[in-house]
Design a protein around this motif. Structure first.
Motif, PDB file in Angstrom:
ATOM      1  N   PRO A  56      27.079  61.395 -21.444  1.00 48.76           N
ATOM      2  CA  PRO A  56      26.674  60.023 -21.770  1.00 48.76           C
ATOM      3  C   PRO A  56      27.772  58.975 -21.623  1.00 48.76           C
ATOM      4  N   ASP A  57      29.024  59.373 -21.765  1.00 46.96           N
ATOM      5  CA  ASP A  57      30.117  58.405 -21.630  1.00 46.96           C
ATOM      6  C   ASP A  57      30.800  58.488 -20.264  1.00 46.96           C
ATOM      7  N   ASN A  58      30.209  59.278 -19.350  1.00 49.08           N
ATOM      8  CA  ASN A  58      30.671  59.396 -17.960  1.00 49.08           C
ATOM      9  C   ASN A  58      32.072  59.973 -17.803  1.00 49.08           C
ATOM     10  N   ARG A  59      32.570  60.695 -18.779  1.00 48.24           N
ATOM     11  CA  ARG A  59      33.915  61.277 -18.658  1.00 48.24           C
ATOM     12  C   ARG A  59      34.006  62.258 -17.483  1.00 48.24           C
ATOM     13  N   VAL A  60      32.984  63.106 -17.338  1.00 48.44           N
ATOM     14  CA  VAL A  60      33.000  64.074 -16.241  1.00 48.44           C
ATOM     15  C   VAL A  60      32.837  63.337 -14.907  1.00 48.44           C
ATOM     16  N   SER A  61      31.938  62.367 -14.862  1.00 51.56           N
ATOM     17  CA  SER A  61      31.733  61.579 -13.641  1.00 51.56           C
ATOM     18  C   SER A  61      33.013  60.884 -13.212  1.00 51.56           C
ATOM     19  N   ILE A  62      33.724  60.341 -14.177  1.00 53.02           N
ATOM     20  CA  ILE A  62      34.997  59.669 -13.875  1.00 53.02           C
ATOM     21  C   ILE A  62      36.002  60.685 -13.336  1.00 53.02           C
ATOM     22  N   SER A  63      36.085  61.858 -13.965  1.00 50.17           N
ATOM     23  CA  SER A  63      37.083  62.840 -13.535  1.00 50.17           C
ATOM     24  C   SER A  63      36.810  63.358 -12.125  1.00 50.17           C
ATOM     25  N   TYR A  64      35.555  63.323 -11.690  1.00 51.67           N
ATOM     26  CA  TYR A  64      35.210  63.764 -10.340  1.00 51.67           C
ATOM     27  C   TYR A  64      35.072  62.606  -9.353  1.00 51.67           C
ATOM     28  N   GLY A  65      35.379  61.382  -9.781  1.00 53.82           N
ATOM     29  CA  GLY A  65      35.323  60.232  -8.887  1.00 53.82           C
ATOM     30  C   GLY A  65      33.913  59.872  -8.447  1.00 53.82           C
ATOM     31  N   LEU A  66      32.952  60.025  -9.334  1.00 51.61           N
ATOM     32  CA  LEU A  66      31.552  59.807  -8.973  1.00 51.61           C
ATOM     33  C   LEU A  66      30.983  58.471  -9.426  1.00 51.61           C
ATOM     34  N   LEU A  67      31.805  57.605  -9.994  1.00 48.74           N
ATOM     35  CA  LEU A  67      31.270  56.321 -10.425  1.00 48.74           C
ATOM     36  C   LEU A  67      31.020  55.413  -9.233  1.00 48.74           C
ATOM     37  N   ASN A  68      29.961  54.677  -9.326  1.00 46.97           N
ATOM     38  CA  ASN A  68      29.538  53.756  -8.285  1.00 46.97           C
ATOM     39  C   ASN A  68      30.506  52.575  -8.234  1.00 46.97           C
ATOM     40  N   GLU A  69      31.033  52.299  -7.065  1.00 46.98           N
ATOM     41  CA  GLU A  69      31.992  51.188  -6.918  1.00 46.98           C
ATOM     42  C   GLU A  69      31.343  49.838  -7.234  1.00 46.98           C
ATOM     43  N   ASP A  70      30.050  49.687  -6.928  1.00 50.22           N
ATOM     44  CA  ASP A  70      29.348  48.424  -7.181  1.00 50.22           C
ATOM     45  C   ASP A  70      29.016  48.238  -8.653  1.00 50.22           C
ATOM     46  N   ASN A  71      28.832  49.319  -9.376  1.00 49.57           N
ATOM     47  CA  ASN A  71      28.528  49.264 -10.797  1.00 49.57           C
ATOM     48  C   ASN A  71      29.254  50.418 -11.476  1.00 49.57           C
ATOM     49  N   PRO A  72      30.499  50.207 -11.881  1.00 51.80           N
ATOM     50  CA  PRO A  72      31.336  51.298 -12.373  1.00 51.80           C
ATOM     51  C   PRO A  72      30.841  51.976 -13.648  1.00 51.80           C
ATOM     52  N   LYS A  73      29.802  51.444 -14.282  1.00 55.00           N
ATOM     53  CA  LYS A  73      29.249  52.103 -15.464  1.00 55.00           C
ATOM     54  C   LYS A  73      28.205  53.151 -15.085  1.00 55.00           C
ATOM     55  N   VAL A  74      27.822  53.164 -13.821  1.00 56.98           N
ATOM     56  CA  VAL A  74      26.755  54.058 -13.368  1.00 56.98           C
ATOM     57  C   VAL A  74      27.307  55.019 -12.316  1.00 56.98           C
ATOM     58  N   PRO A  75      27.191  56.320 -12.566  1.00 61.02           N
ATOM     59  CA  PRO A  75      27.660  57.286 -11.564  1.00 61.02           C
ATOM     60  C   PRO A  75      26.680  57.404 -10.404  1.00 61.02           C
ATOM     61  N   HIS A  76      27.198  57.845  -9.259  1.00 58.03           N
ATOM     62  CA  HIS A  76      26.308  58.185  -8.150  1.00 58.03           C
ATOM     63  C   HIS A  76      25.463  59.374  -8.595  1.00 58.03           C
ATOM     64  N   PRO A  77      24.192  59.396  -8.214  1.00 60.51           N
ATOM     65  CA  PRO A  77      23.379  60.559  -8.560  1.00 60.51           C
ATOM     66  C   PRO A  77      23.953  61.808  -7.892  1.00 60.51           C
ATOM     67  N   THR A  78      24.296  62.774  -8.702  1.00 61.23           N
ATOM     68  CA  THR A  78      24.954  63.981  -8.226  1.00 61.23           C
ATOM     69  C   THR A  78      24.323  65.200  -8.881  1.00 61.23           C
ATOM     70  N   VAL A  79      24.090  66.207  -8.092  1.00 60.23           N
ATOM     71  CA  VAL A  79      23.589  67.477  -8.612  1.00 60.23           C
ATOM     72  C   VAL A  79      24.570  68.552  -8.178  1.00 60.23           C
ATOM     73  N   VAL A  80      25.043  69.330  -9.146  1.00 61.68           N
ATOM     74  CA  VAL A  80      25.947  70.434  -8.871  1.00 61.68           C
ATOM     75  C   VAL A  80      25.407  71.668  -9.593  1.00 61.68           C
ATOM     76  N   VAL A  81      25.294  72.753  -8.864  1.00 58.48           N
ATOM     77  CA  VAL A  81      24.919  74.032  -9.470  1.00 58.48           C
ATOM     78  C   VAL A  81      26.166  74.903  -9.444  1.00 58.48           C
ATOM     79  N   VAL A  82      26.600  75.335 -10.632  1.00 58.17           N
ATOM     80  CA  VAL A  82      27.785  76.172 -10.778  1.00 58.17           C
ATOM     81  C   VAL A  82      27.348  77.498 -11.384  1.00 58.17           C
ATOM     82  N   ASP A  83      27.751  78.596 -10.772  1.00 56.70           N
ATOM     83  CA  ASP A  83      27.340  79.891 -11.315  1.00 56.70           C
ATOM     84  C   ASP A  83      28.243  80.295 -12.479  1.00 56.70           C
ATOM     85  N   ILE A  84      27.940  81.418 -13.078  1.00 57.32           N
ATOM     86  CA  ILE A  84      28.653  81.876 -14.273  1.00 57.32           C
ATOM     87  C   ILE A  84      30.139  82.130 -14.014  1.00 57.32           C
ATOM     88  N   ASP A  85      30.512  82.361 -12.752  1.00 59.13           N
ATOM     89  CA  ASP A  85      31.911  82.573 -12.393  1.00 59.13           C
ATOM     90  C   ASP A  85      32.628  81.273 -12.023  1.00 59.13           C
TER      91      ASP A  85
END
Length: 83
Positions: free
Chosen positions: A26-55
């Motif tokens: 909700p506070d975009n900490r992960v989005s910020i750490s991965y550089g996913l915030l929208n340059e035009d609206n820095p409060k909104v991340p780019h829509p991103t889907v990541v599937v990470v397995d158990i490893d």
């Protein structure tokens, strides 16, 4: 990962029969750490889907510019490990 509130995310999980964990950011900490915030609206991340397995291996990643563009749930579910 979602910046949506928990209630909306629960509704999505129920509607789509999703039973795997989804990160709430909700506070975009992960989005910020991965550089996913929208340059035009820095409060909104780019829509991103990541599937990470158990490893910790990334099995699927998709980043879109338009928040209205989302991958089909079926496409994402294909990448989810079943074991």
């Amino acid at each position: 990962m979602s910046s949506d509130d928990a209630a909306r995310l629960r509704s999505f999980r129920n509607d789509e029969s999703v039973d795997f964990p989804i990160l709430i950011d909700p506070d975009n900490r992960v989005s910020i750490s991965y550089g996913l915030l929208n340059e035009d609206n820095p409060k909104v991340p780019h829509p991103t889907v990541v599937v990470v397995d158990i490893d910790g291996i990334i099995r699927y990643i998709r980043v879109d510019e338009n928040y209205k563009v989302r991958p089909p749930v079926s496409e994402v579910l294909e990448a989810v490990p079943t074991e």
